[in-house]
Design a protein around this motif. Sequence first.
Motif: not given
Length: 260
Positions: A14, A16, A24, A86-87, A114-117
């Motif tokens: 992800g 972001g 990240t 995103g995520d 994971p990423g910022v959704t």
Amino acid sequence: MPAEHPAPGLFIVGIGPGRTEYLTVRAAHAIARAEYVIGNDSYLDSIGSLLEGKQVIRSSMGKEVERAKTAIELAQSHTVAMVSGGDAGVYGMAGIVLEVLEHSGAEIPVEIVPGVTAANAAASLVGSPLSGDFAVISLSDLLTPLEVIEKRLDAAFSVGIPVVLYNPRSHGRPHNFALAIEHARKYYPPTVPVAIVKNALREGQADPVIVTLGEIEHVMDDVDMHTTVIIGGSESRIWRMGNNVKGIITPRGYHRKYVY
Ligand code: SAH
């Protein structure tokens, strides 16, 4: 988990909302380690600076299954990063890649980064609208029948929580957003605040629009596929600083327990 470069394996990353400062450190490491980076055009463009020296495979919307198969094939003998906005687990590539992998029977190391959704990216620009429980619903009926989406909207609105709408309005289905608003109005008063956030934390970011459910017709045209819409819950209110509307606050409940 893919070991040191160039061990074969697959990162599902992800990246972001868009601006690289919201990617990240782990996502950047995964991309740095990859020999192949695969994703759709707009996502690859937003991480262009990380792609030097990589084999880049550009795909397009609607080609997700093919993209997943390519990534899995390559990951048998190379380090591959599949990037997703995103995520990757939120309306992103993680699900379809794992389904195709499961079906193939292949055994390869996989790590999901994971990423910022979009919900978090958008919320951060309009105060604290998602302080407690909230729901996330996509208005795209490409993969989910519209009547199922409507049931989910009703379920979420009926318990008074804020609802984040992804894929709110496209040329192909301009009416789903108006339909979602109709459902909200069955349960929420016209004073409930709504935030319309376009291109959050990426190029083209616009000033978020804060309106009430009662006034939303005036700003319907602002809503498109680059937008995330946050419909506040029954306790959400507009957040002001001086005379300026800054966003939305959804109290988590501290006021019921503490004096402040
Ligand atoms: N996996 C992505 C969501 C993909 S669905 C994520 O986790 O964010 C695509 C929808 O996400 C868009 O139609 C829009 O509603 C929302 N979206 C994605 N990035 C956005 C951004 N930077 N600003 C506003 N909305 C965004």
